[in-house]
Design an enzyme around this catalytic site. Structure first.
Site, PDB file in Angstrom:
ATOM      1  N   THR A  71       0.976  -1.213  -0.098  1.00  0.00           N
ATOM      2  CA  THR A  71      -0.119  -0.052  -0.060  1.00  0.00           C
ATOM      3  C   THR A  71       0.955   1.165   0.054  1.00  0.00           C
ATOM      4  O   THR A  71       0.722   2.004  -0.848  1.00  0.00           O
ATOM      5  CB  THR A  71      -0.962   0.096   1.200  1.00  0.00           C
ATOM      6  OG1 THR A  71      -1.734  -1.058   1.075  1.00  0.00           O
ATOM      7  CG2 THR A  71      -1.892   1.384   1.004  1.00  0.00           C
ATOM      8  N   ASN A  78      -5.381  -9.417  -7.891  1.00  0.00           N
ATOM      9  CA  ASN A  78      -5.631 -10.215  -6.819  1.00  0.00           C
ATOM     10  C   ASN A  78      -6.683 -11.189  -6.600  1.00  0.00           C
ATOM     11  O   ASN A  78      -6.844 -12.046  -5.980  1.00  0.00           O
ATOM     12  CB  ASN A  78      -5.265  -9.256  -5.564  1.00  0.00           C
ATOM     13  CG  ASN A  78      -6.383  -7.880  -5.674  1.00  0.00           C
ATOM     14  OD1 ASN A  78      -6.008  -7.223  -6.559  1.00  0.00           O
ATOM     15  ND2 ASN A  78      -7.056  -7.798  -4.552  1.00  0.00           N
ATOM     16  N   GLN A 129       0.949  -9.217  -6.497  1.00  0.00           N
ATOM     17  CA  GLN A 129       0.722 -10.510  -6.686  1.00  0.00           C
ATOM     18  C   GLN A 129       1.392 -11.407  -7.701  1.00  0.00           C
ATOM     19  O   GLN A 129       1.164 -12.685  -8.124  1.00  0.00           O
ATOM     20  CB  GLN A 129      -0.747 -10.699  -6.973  1.00  0.00           C
ATOM     21  CG  GLN A 129      -1.874  -9.972  -6.179  1.00  0.00           C
ATOM     22  CD  GLN A 129      -1.958 -11.142  -5.062  1.00  0.00           C
ATOM     23  OE1 GLN A 129      -1.296 -12.242  -5.080  1.00  0.00           O
ATOM     24  NE2 GLN A 129      -2.339 -10.642  -3.798  1.00  0.00           N
ATOM     25  N   SER A 134       5.256  -6.658  -1.878  1.00  0.00           N
ATOM     26  CA  SER A 134       5.023  -6.620  -0.519  1.00  0.00           C
ATOM     27  C   SER A 134       5.472  -8.145  -0.066  1.00  0.00           C
ATOM     28  O   SER A 134       5.422  -9.087  -0.498  1.00  0.00           O
ATOM     29  CB  SER A 134       3.475  -6.656  -0.446  1.00  0.00           C
ATOM     30  OG  SER A 134       3.170  -6.653   1.092  1.00  0.00           O
ATOM     31  N   ALA A 135       6.207  -7.913   1.323  1.00  0.00           N
ATOM     32  CA  ALA A 135       6.729  -9.203   1.732  1.00  0.00           C
ATOM     33  C   ALA A 135       5.624 -10.080   2.276  1.00  0.00           C
ATOM     34  O   ALA A 135       5.967 -11.432   2.132  1.00  0.00           O
ATOM     35  CB  ALA A 135       7.559  -8.839   3.133  1.00  0.00           C
ATOM     36  N   HIS A 136       4.701  -9.847   2.764  1.00  0.00           N
ATOM     37  CA  HIS A 136       3.666 -10.804   3.428  1.00  0.00           C
ATOM     38  C   HIS A 136       2.625 -11.571   2.363  1.00  0.00           C
ATOM     39  O   HIS A 136       1.959 -12.348   2.604  1.00  0.00           O
ATOM     40  CB  HIS A 136       2.699 -10.298   4.440  1.00  0.00           C
ATOM     41  CG  HIS A 136       1.572  -9.311   3.767  1.00  0.00           C
ATOM     42  ND1 HIS A 136       0.181  -9.902   3.844  1.00  0.00           N
ATOM     43  CD2 HIS A 136       1.614  -8.168   3.362  1.00  0.00           C
ATOM     44  CE1 HIS A 136      -0.494  -8.899   3.373  1.00  0.00           C
ATOM     45  NE2 HIS A 136       0.245  -7.767   2.986  1.00  0.00           N
ATOM     46  N   CYS A 187     -10.187  -6.785   1.198  1.00  0.00           N
ATOM     47  CA  CYS A 187     -10.496  -5.291   1.612  1.00  0.00           C
ATOM     48  C   CYS A 187     -12.103  -5.071   1.438  1.00  0.00           C
ATOM     49  O   CYS A 187     -12.736  -4.105   1.973  1.00  0.00           O
ATOM     50  CB  CYS A 187      -9.727  -4.405   0.916  1.00  0.00           C
ATOM     51  SG  CYS A 187      -8.335  -4.785   0.798  1.00  0.00           S
TER      52      CYS A 187
HETATM   53  C1  LIG Z   1      -2.008  -7.256  -0.731  1.00  0.00           C
HETATM   54  C2  LIG Z   1      -1.887  -6.249  -2.003  1.00  0.00           C
HETATM   55  C3  LIG Z   1      -1.635  -4.952  -1.710  1.00  0.00           C
HETATM   56  C4  LIG Z   1      -1.698  -4.138  -0.560  1.00  0.00           C
HETATM   57  O1  LIG Z   1      -0.178  -4.787   0.040  1.00  0.00           O
HETATM   58  P1  LIG Z   1       0.053  -4.424   1.617  1.00  0.00           P
HETATM   59  O2  LIG Z   1       1.474  -5.121   1.980  1.00  0.00           O
HETATM   60  O3  LIG Z   1      -0.944  -5.592   2.385  1.00  0.00           O
HETATM   61  O4  LIG Z   1      -0.289  -2.953   2.230  1.00  0.00           O
HETATM   62  C5  LIG Z   1      -1.337  -3.943  -2.995  1.00  0.00           C
HETATM   63  N1  LIG Z   1      -1.888  -4.872  -4.260  1.00  0.00           N
HETATM   64  C6  LIG Z   1      -2.123  -6.006  -4.443  1.00  0.00           C
HETATM   65  C7  LIG Z   1      -2.374  -6.325  -5.686  1.00  0.00           C
HETATM   66  C8  LIG Z   1      -2.286  -6.686  -3.496  1.00  0.00           C
HETATM   67  O5  LIG Z   1      -2.367  -7.796  -3.568  1.00  0.00           O
END
Ligand SMILES: *Cc1c(COP(=O)(O)O)cnc(C)c1O
Length: 397
Positions: A72, A153, A181, A201-203, A327
């Site tokens: 984000t 996503n 993704q 993003s790491a998670h 979300c």
């Molecule tokens: C999860 C996601 C995000 C947000 O990432 P966070 O690390 O959770 O803030 C942004 N874009 C996509 C396509 C995602 O799947």
């Protein structure tokens, strides 16, 4: 009860090797990377090493990686960073994005509209692929940024980024992609894709929550969003999240090592899941592109039932799936992605996203197929809509 986790696009478990790599930086190696003494140097070296690993995963140079608090923030930093700087330089105020972006991009663009920017939200076809003719047509001499996600996503569709990158480059427009993704799931190379900015993003790749990165191509300038110290080459202030960054680095390293094997494993499992459900259940339709998709994601619409009811029904059997993006689930609005690909609202409301991950097994998939069939049948038996529709369809044929 045994649980089956099929919601990896929302978040992934931490890989044990990631936890192991992070542990020293949560305990004895607690230094501030800006400190000159040995504790500081230890932290700095760990960050440098992680930066190299993340850069390697996407074909970038280490100095082009800025660590952030996640996808984000990376999206915000890229989009607002370009928008504010370009407006200040009098270069224009027009941004092009798609109608199926993650809310991190969509709501940032909507915010900028309120601040006087103009945004074009490109159409997508029934598979969720952006309309390249509309992209070319919507470019003006005021266009400062194109931001299109790499893979969606919710439905998993992969966008033709190389072509968009070529179009952007020809016109001298900065090109950002939300690749949260795809990074770690399929090969991602910033030069091949022709992107100037890329969020990750790491998670979503077995790393910790609250850490991510923005790739910033050498020479691309951004207005700063977070002011303070001179961290991250003066691009993002704040004491570095050393354990998080180390975790992201390890996750990137593992993703690179395991990618080929995981891609095949996930593709086979997800196809098995889709086939199994379609063989057992009537009136099921796949959303997203059947081939041009990330290997772990299958989105299906089940006619005559509510997706939320399926989620709850499967949860009673320990199976964790979602109706779309984390979300929007829980809200009554149908997914903006499913509406954009042209689904009727009833079908959009009956959709389930299965997003698989490295720990999933064939046994889990077969168990899921079994339970999906059971839950959907039970829900349909209680649905007057279903009874009427079936009577009518059978009568017609
Ligand atoms: C999860 C996601 C995000 C947000 O990432 P966070 O690390 O959770 O803030 C942004 N874009 C996509 C396509 C995602 O799947």
């Amino acid at each position: 009860m045994k649980r089956v986790y099929l919601d990896h696009n929302a978040t992934t478990p931490l890989h044990p090797e990631v936890l192991e790599a992070m542990m020293p930086y949560l305990t004895e190696k607690f230094g501030n990377a800006s400190s000159v003494h040995s504790y500081g140097r230890e932290a700095r070296e760990a960050i440098d090493e992680a930066r190299e690993k993340v850069a390697r995963l996407i074909g970038a140079r280490p100095e082009e990686i800025v660590f952030t608090s996640g996808g984000t923030e990376s999206d915000n930093m890229a989009i607002k960073g370009v928008a504010y700087l370009m407006r200040e330089r009098g270069k224009g105020n027009h941004i092009i994005t798609s109608s199926i972006e993650h809310h991190a991009v969509l709501n940032t663009c909507k915010y900028l509209e309120k601040k006087g920017f103009e945004v074009t939200y490109l159409r997508v076809d029934k598979y969720g692929v952006v309309d390249l003719d509309q992209l070319v047509d919507s470019i003006t001499d005021k266009t400062i940024l194109i931001t299109i996600m790499h893979a969606n996503n919710e439905i998993g569709t992969i966008q033709p980024l190389e072509e968009i990158g070529r179009i952007a480059k020809e016109r001298g427009i900065i090109f950002h992609t939300d690749a949260v993704q795809t990074v770690g799931k399929i090969p991602v190379n910033v030069d091949e894709l022709g992107v100037d900015l890329l969020s990750l993003s790491a998670h979503k790749i077995y790393g910790p929550k609250g850490v991510g990165a923005l790739y910033v191509r050498r020479g691309v300038r951004l207005e700063k969003l977070i002011h303070g110290g001179h961290h991250e080459r003066n691009r993002r202030a704040g004491t570095e999240n050393v354990p998080g960054i180390v975790g992201l680095g390890k996750a990137a390293e593992l993703a690179m090592k395991n990618m080929d094997e995981e891609r095949e494993h996930l593709w086979n499992l997800s196809e098995r899941l889709k086939r199994g459900i379609m063989e057992r259940v009537e009136y099921v339709y796949q959303n997203g592109h059947p081939e041009k998709r990330i290997p772990n994601t299958i989105n299906l619409s089940f006619e005559f039932v509510e997706g939320e009811s399926i989620v709850l029904g499967l949860d009673m059997h320990g199976i964790c799936v979602s109706t779309g993006s984390a979300c929007t689930s829980g809200s009554l609005e149908p997914s903006h992605v499913l509406m954009a690909i042209g689904l009727r609202p009833e079908l959009a409301h009956g959709s389930i996203r299965f997003s698989l991950g490295m720990g999933n097994t064939e046994e889990e998939i077969d168990y899921t197929i079994e339970k999906v069939a059971e839950v959907v049948e039970r829900l349909r038996m209680m649905s007057p809509l279903y009874a009427d529709a079936i009577k009518e369809r059978r009568g017609r044929s």
